[in-house]
Enzyme design. Sequence first.
Site: not given
Length: 281
Positions: A35-36, A154, A186
């Site tokens: 994901g990053h 967020q 995550s």
Amino acid sequence: MTPIIKTISDLHKTLEPWRNQSIAFVPTMGNLHAGHVALVQHARTLAHRVVVSIFVNPLQFGPTEDYALYPRTLDQDTQQLTEAGADLLFAPTPQEIYPRGEAGTTTVTVPSLCDILCGATRPRHFTGVATIVTILFNIVQPEVAIFGEKDFQQLLVIRQLVTDLCLPIKIVAYPTVREHDGLAMSSRNSYLSTEERGKAPLLYRTLCRMRDAVVIGATDYERIEETGRNELCAAGFSPEYCVIRRASDLSAPQVGDRHLVALTAARLGRTRLIDNIQVIL
Ligand code: PAF
């Protein structure tokens, strides 16, 4: 290899010759996953230079939360960032960021949004996030910053702080990257036991069912939420919330709204998982 910079003054020196180019910024807490990497690759398409930060921010963890346990994997992270094409990694110490200590620092709070949903059970969390993101924005001064939609609340907190504080930074949202079975990627997934990992995708399937109910015309949101919560409880989750909200500000939806989001936070054993799906009608 992507260079690692640890101090604000070294970062300023390195960024100085890049100031006539555009900079995209990807703030992270490390323990990077696909994901990053997707955020960094997307950042590459948006600006000349990509700066990533890794900082496990003590200010956004509650006293009983996993700050000490949070996985710190700088060597592996640097390798991934090199492959993804990041130009620079900023990895400061807490002392560098909070020289007066965390309790002594000036903070940023986004009213209302900081107190609901995740903010209700993690009281200082979003103030910690808003504060570190503001500090990092001021240090890096990027044109654009990229955040994953997995942390939907967020994302809204950051959008509002950028608007309210007139920061000249474009916030880009990137879709949640999922495992093959739907579980949102995550860093905290690594806390799950094998049995819990088997159950965890139910979170996504529950949100999909809630979305589908709304898409086919159901408007009794409380009932949809209750069904979702019951499904999670029956599978052994302890849901903190499982709700449908307006995507613009997370307020309660009204019949006729066209952009909603189904969100949940639930504990599975000792691990707290969050996920969401947007519903566009
Ligand atoms: O999403 C995260 O990893 C963190 O909350 C962030 C935005 C890097 C701030 O510490």
